[in-house]
Write a protein that holds these residues in place. Structure first.
Motif, PDB file in Angstrom:
ATOM      1  N   SER A   1     -53.136 -14.435  10.862  1.00 21.27           N
ATOM      2  CA  SER A   1     -54.013 -13.905   9.812  1.00 21.27           C
ATOM      3  C   SER A   1     -55.195 -13.193  10.467  1.00 21.27           C
ATOM      4  O   SER A   1     -55.758 -13.693  11.442  1.00 21.27           O
ATOM      5  CB  SER A   1     -54.527 -15.026   8.919  1.00 21.27           C
ATOM      6  OG  SER A   1     -55.519 -14.544   8.012  1.00 21.27           O
ATOM      7  N   THR A   2     -55.557 -12.038   9.952  1.00 19.23           N
ATOM      8  CA  THR A   2     -56.754 -11.328  10.418  1.00 19.23           C
ATOM      9  C   THR A   2     -57.823 -11.286   9.329  1.00 19.23           C
ATOM     10  O   THR A   2     -58.820 -10.580   9.453  1.00 19.23           O
ATOM     11  CB  THR A   2     -56.399  -9.886  10.852  1.00 19.23           C
ATOM     12  OG1 THR A   2     -55.729  -9.219   9.776  1.00 19.23           O
ATOM     13  CG2 THR A   2     -55.497  -9.896  12.081  1.00 19.23           C
ATOM     14  N   ASP A   3     -57.603 -12.034   8.231  1.00 17.39           N
ATOM     15  CA  ASP A   3     -58.596 -12.101   7.151  1.00 17.39           C
ATOM     16  C   ASP A   3     -59.032 -13.544   6.904  1.00 17.39           C
ATOM     17  O   ASP A   3     -59.255 -13.952   5.770  1.00 17.39           O
ATOM     18  CB  ASP A   3     -58.060 -11.467   5.868  1.00 17.39           C
ATOM     19  CG  ASP A   3     -56.716 -12.059   5.437  1.00 17.39           C
ATOM     20  OD1 ASP A   3     -56.320 -13.109   5.991  1.00 17.39           O
ATOM     21  OD2 ASP A   3     -56.070 -11.471   4.556  1.00 17.39           O
ATOM     22  N   GLN A   4     -59.133 -14.315   8.004  1.00 18.23           N
ATOM     23  CA  GLN A   4     -59.627 -15.695   7.982  1.00 18.23           C
ATOM     24  C   GLN A   4     -58.828 -16.595   7.034  1.00 18.23           C
ATOM     25  O   GLN A   4     -59.374 -17.422   6.319  1.00 18.23           O
ATOM     26  CB  GLN A   4     -61.118 -15.718   7.627  1.00 18.23           C
ATOM     27  CG  GLN A   4     -61.964 -15.015   8.688  1.00 18.23           C
ATOM     28  CD  GLN A   4     -63.443 -15.054   8.389  1.00 18.23           C
ATOM     29  OE1 GLN A   4     -63.885 -14.541   7.371  1.00 18.23           O
ATOM     30  NE2 GLN A   4     -64.220 -15.678   9.264  1.00 18.23           N
ATOM     31  N   GLY A   5     -57.499 -16.429   7.078  1.00 25.54           N
ATOM     32  CA  GLY A   5     -56.614 -17.330   6.363  1.00 25.54           C
ATOM     33  C   GLY A   5     -56.279 -16.947   4.946  1.00 25.54           C
ATOM     34  O   GLY A   5     -55.529 -17.659   4.278  1.00 25.54           O
ATOM     35  N   ALA A   6     -56.798 -15.828   4.439  1.00 31.28           N
ATOM     36  CA  ALA A   6     -56.486 -15.409   3.065  1.00 31.28           C
ATOM     37  C   ALA A   6     -55.002 -15.060   2.940  1.00 31.28           C
ATOM     38  O   ALA A   6     -54.350 -15.391   1.945  1.00 31.28           O
ATOM     39  CB  ALA A   6     -57.355 -14.225   2.651  1.00 31.28           C
ATOM     40  N   THR A   7     -54.470 -14.378   3.947  1.00 34.29           N
ATOM     41  CA  THR A   7     -53.035 -14.044   3.982  1.00 34.29           C
ATOM     42  C   THR A   7     -52.510 -14.246   5.395  1.00 34.29           C
ATOM     43  O   THR A   7     -53.252 -14.085   6.382  1.00 34.29           O
ATOM     44  CB  THR A   7     -52.783 -12.577   3.568  1.00 34.29           C
ATOM     45  OG1 THR A   7     -53.511 -11.702   4.458  1.00 34.29           O
ATOM     46  CG2 THR A   7     -53.221 -12.326   2.139  1.00 34.29           C
ATOM     47  N   PHE A   8     -51.236 -14.608   5.492  1.00 37.59           N
ATOM     48  CA  PHE A   8     -50.576 -14.778   6.794  1.00 37.59           C
ATOM     49  C   PHE A   8     -49.309 -13.930   6.841  1.00 37.59           C
ATOM     50  O   PHE A   8     -48.604 -13.779   5.830  1.00 37.59           O
ATOM     51  CB  PHE A   8     -50.202 -16.249   7.028  1.00 37.59           C
ATOM     52  CG  PHE A   8     -51.353 -17.102   7.481  1.00 37.59           C
ATOM     53  CD1 PHE A   8     -51.646 -17.258   8.834  1.00 37.59           C
ATOM     54  CD2 PHE A   8     -52.151 -17.748   6.547  1.00 37.59           C
ATOM     55  CE1 PHE A   8     -52.709 -18.040   9.249  1.00 37.59           C
ATOM     56  CE2 PHE A   8     -53.219 -18.543   6.952  1.00 37.59           C
ATOM     57  CZ  PHE A   8     -53.500 -18.683   8.307  1.00 37.59           C
ATOM     58  N   LYS A   9     -49.018 -13.386   7.998  1.00 38.41           N
ATOM     59  CA  LYS A   9     -47.792 -12.625   8.232  1.00 38.41           C
ATOM     60  C   LYS A   9     -46.992 -13.318   9.328  1.00 38.41           C
ATOM     61  O   LYS A   9     -47.548 -13.706  10.367  1.00 38.41           O
ATOM     62  CB  LYS A   9     -48.117 -11.184   8.649  1.00 38.41           C
ATOM     63  CG  LYS A   9     -48.830 -10.372   7.567  1.00 38.41           C
ATOM     64  CD  LYS A   9     -49.105  -8.959   8.036  1.00 38.41           C
ATOM     65  CE  LYS A   9     -49.836  -8.152   6.959  1.00 38.41           C
ATOM     66  NZ  LYS A   9     -50.138  -6.771   7.433  1.00 38.41           N
ATOM     67  N   ASN A  10     -45.687 -13.444   9.106  1.00 36.90           N
ATOM     68  CA  ASN A  10     -44.837 -14.137  10.070  1.00 36.90           C
ATOM     69  C   ASN A  10     -44.664 -13.325  11.354  1.00 36.90           C
ATOM     70  O   ASN A  10     -44.523 -12.095  11.324  1.00 36.90           O
ATOM     71  CB  ASN A  10     -43.459 -14.421   9.472  1.00 36.90           C
ATOM     72  CG  ASN A  10     -43.497 -15.508   8.419  1.00 36.90           C
ATOM     73  OD1 ASN A  10     -44.503 -16.218   8.273  1.00 36.90           O
ATOM     74  ND2 ASN A  10     -42.419 -15.647   7.668  1.00 36.90           N
ATOM     75  N   LEU A  11     -44.679 -14.037  12.469  1.00 35.27           N
ATOM     76  CA  LEU A  11     -44.382 -13.435  13.766  1.00 35.27           C
ATOM     77  C   LEU A  11     -42.927 -13.674  14.159  1.00 35.27           C
ATOM     78  O   LEU A  11     -42.369 -12.936  14.970  1.00 35.27           O
ATOM     79  CB  LEU A  11     -45.299 -14.037  14.841  1.00 35.27           C
ATOM     80  CG  LEU A  11     -46.768 -13.628  14.795  1.00 35.27           C
ATOM     81  CD1 LEU A  11     -47.610 -14.574  15.648  1.00 35.27           C
ATOM     82  CD2 LEU A  11     -46.944 -12.198  15.283  1.00 35.27           C
ATOM     83  N   THR A  12     -42.314 -14.728  13.621  1.00 28.87           N
ATOM     84  CA  THR A  12     -40.963 -15.121  14.009  1.00 28.87           C
ATOM     85  C   THR A  12     -40.200 -15.653  12.801  1.00 28.87           C
ATOM     86  O   THR A  12     -40.777 -15.917  11.745  1.00 28.87           O
ATOM     87  CB  THR A  12     -40.993 -16.268  15.047  1.00 28.87           C
ATOM     88  OG1 THR A  12     -41.631 -17.411  14.435  1.00 28.87           O
ATOM     89  CG2 THR A  12     -41.754 -15.887  16.288  1.00 28.87           C
ATOM     90  N   ASP A  13     -38.901 -15.815  12.990  1.00 25.10           N
ATOM     91  CA  ASP A  13     -38.139 -16.683  12.111  1.00 25.10           C
ATOM     92  C   ASP A  13     -38.416 -18.114  12.577  1.00 25.10           C
ATOM     93  O   ASP A  13     -39.075 -18.336  13.603  1.00 25.10           O
ATOM     94  CB  ASP A  13     -36.643 -16.372  12.219  1.00 25.10           C
ATOM     95  CG  ASP A  13     -36.311 -14.984  11.673  1.00 25.10           C
ATOM     96  OD1 ASP A  13     -37.004 -14.546  10.735  1.00 25.10           O
ATOM     97  OD2 ASP A  13     -35.381 -14.351  12.207  1.00 25.10           O
ATOM     98  N   THR A  14     -37.908 -19.107  11.837  1.00 21.27           N
ATOM     99  CA  THR A  14     -38.130 -20.501  12.226  1.00 21.27           C
ATOM    100  C   THR A  14     -37.504 -20.780  13.584  1.00 21.27           C
ATOM    101  O   THR A  14     -36.347 -20.411  13.834  1.00 21.27           O
ATOM    102  CB  THR A  14     -37.534 -21.448  11.170  1.00 21.27           C
ATOM    103  OG1 THR A  14     -38.134 -21.153   9.904  1.00 21.27           O
ATOM    104  CG2 THR A  14     -37.811 -22.892  11.527  1.00 21.27           C
TER     105      THR A  14
END
Length: 480
Positions: A165-178
């Motif tokens: 997240s680059t907005d202090q946890g408001a949104t998250f984007k996945n870097l990987t699959d599980t």
């Protein structure tokens, strides 16, 4: 018979008590202070005359700052590192001191267990659903990779998902699959995680949060997952990337060693400030504190483990780098404040040109150090052969009222004078005009002045003769 048995048992009991009493005195290994087991005390360090020291650090010429510190390095470097060996969650190395680790919405009651290697420590989270690594965005040009070693207890998670997240946890984007643990991974082995971070854009981002979300995963006949009591362990957390040299602030570098074992207890870097706190258990400690004004870091070994392994140097190519240092020994029995006085571990080398005309033809000066590069050992002596082939390039900008140029020579803290010797190359319109050598003997915290005609010998001898060489005092003047 009964009496004899009671007597024999009494003898064995006495021997057992004696062994218990003697055993503690046989322990040979010195134990470092451990924050997880002992009460810590806040030690406040205050730098005396801080403004006097820091203000000159910021007074660089715009020409030098833009030439030497603007832009990013092209080579990946270690930005943040946690090894947890000191029994706390402070980073071992940090670009900024605001980096933190937390889990489950700010919970921070971690524990510390054997890490990888087992002689060190790892951090253990009980009942964790997610672990957050929060790093400031300042000073970072690009992020390259995240890596860490992980595993879990028998009832802990066996799969994880990385996001950011680059907005202090408001949104998250996945870097990987599980990511799933290997089926045959034992609880003592490690699951090595390596993930690229190049997709993260930090432009205008105040912070970057890296989230490790934890899941049950494939149990394959193992123990059932327990979200409340299962533990997740990680160690050797590294974040790689490149730095934005143009915005890095003045830095303080500290190393604290245990006086008994001589081993490193704490180390890190801080934005330069008058006061800062370090939490330490009771004990006696040695402190090395350094400050530097440049965006370029000091040259310190990547692995400092004890007093003797700490050494410091600086590239000769930095014209205006001002570096201060202090050493301290102190006892911690309760919360306390230490007032420290820092001293220059560099000298100022100035050239004052007495030429009547012709200086306006000079477009650049290249200086090469002919002496051995200096290295500072705060608590030891060293004889290693260091190489620094960097050249100092100066754009003099001479005028009728300004006929001098200056650079700082890093020296360390020297008990006696050392030889300094320079080879100067004078250029006119890009072509070599004159070459000559200069030398003297000085120590740190000295102003060395070379005074004379810069252009003499342009059509004749390329040599240079020192007419006066005074032994060190507050100022050394050599006329030429």
């Amino acid at each position: 018979m009964k009496t004899k048995t009671q007597s024999t048992w009494g003898i064995f009991s006495c021997l057992f008590i004696v062994i218990l009493a003697v055993a503690p005195s046989c322990k040979k290994n010195t134990k470092l202070p451990d924050e997880s087991n002992e009460k810590t005390h806040a030690v406040t360090f205050k730098i005396k005359d801080f403004e006097t020291i820091v203000t000159p650090l910021k007074a660089q010429s715009p020409r030098f700052k833009s030439a030497s510190t603007t832009g990013s390095t092209t080579e990946n470097q270690l930005l943040y590192h946690w090894n947890f060996d000191n029994g706390n969650a402070d980073p071992t190395l940090a670009l900024e001191d605001a980096a933190v680790i937390d889990y489950n919405n700010g919970k921070t009651d971690y524990s510390y267990v054997a890490g990888w290697p087992t002689s060190g420590k790892g951090i253990s989270f009980k009942g964790a659903k997610e672990v957050l690594i929060k790093i400031p965005g300042s000073g970072i040009a690009t992020l390259a990779s995240l890596s860490f070693d992980a595993n879990s207890s028998g009832t802990g998670p066996r799969a994880l998902l990385l996001s950011y997240s680059t907005d202090q946890g408001a949104t998250f984007k996945n870097l990987t699959d599980t990511l799933h643990y290997p089926p045959n991974l034992t609880t003592s082995a490690k699951f090595v995680v390596e993930q690229s971070l190049r997709s993260i854009n930090l432009v205008a981002a105040r912070e970057c949060w890296l989230k490790i979300a934890l899941f049950s995963g494939n149990r394959e006949g193992g123990s059932n997952y327990n979200e409340s009591t299962g533990t997740f362990k990680m160690d050797n957390v590294k974040i790689m990337g490149t730095t934005d040299q143009s915005v890095l602030p003045d830095k303080l570098y500290y190393h604290i060693f245990d006086a008994n074992s001589k081993l490193l207890v704490k180390a890190g870097t801080l934005n330069a400030k008058e006061k800062f706190n370090i939490a330490l258990p009771m004990g006696t400690y040695y402190l090395s504190l350094l400050s530097k004004n440049s965006g370029l870091p000091l040259m310190i070994p990547a692995s400092v483990t004890d007093l003797r392994s700490l050494s410091v140097s600086n590239a000769f190519s930095e014209q205006s780098a001002a570096i201060f240092a202090v050493r301290d020994t102190f006892d911690v029995k309760e919360s306390m404040e230490r007032v420290l006085t820092m001293s220059r571990i560099y000298s100022e080398v100035k050239f004052e040109c007495t030429d009547v005309e012709g200086l306006d033809l000079v477009d650049s000066i290249q200086i090469k150090q002919l002496h051995k590069p200096f290295r500072y050992y705060p608590f030891a002596t060293g004889a290693d052969e260091q190489v620094d082939k960097t050249l100092l390039r100066i754009i003099p900008n001479f005028s009728s009222s300004s006929k001098s140029f200056v650079f700082n020579q890093f020296m360390g803290d020297l008990p006696e004078n050392k030889i300094v010797k320079y080879e100067l190359h004078i250029f006119r319109k890009g072509e070599l005009m004159r070459t000559f050598d200069l030398g003297s003997e000085i120590r740190n915290n000295v102003q060395l002045l070379f005074k004379g005609k810069l252009l003499d010998g342009a059509n004749g001898s390329q040599g240079f003769q020192v007419m006066k060489n005074e032994k060190w005092r507050d100022n050394v003047v050599i006329e030429y």
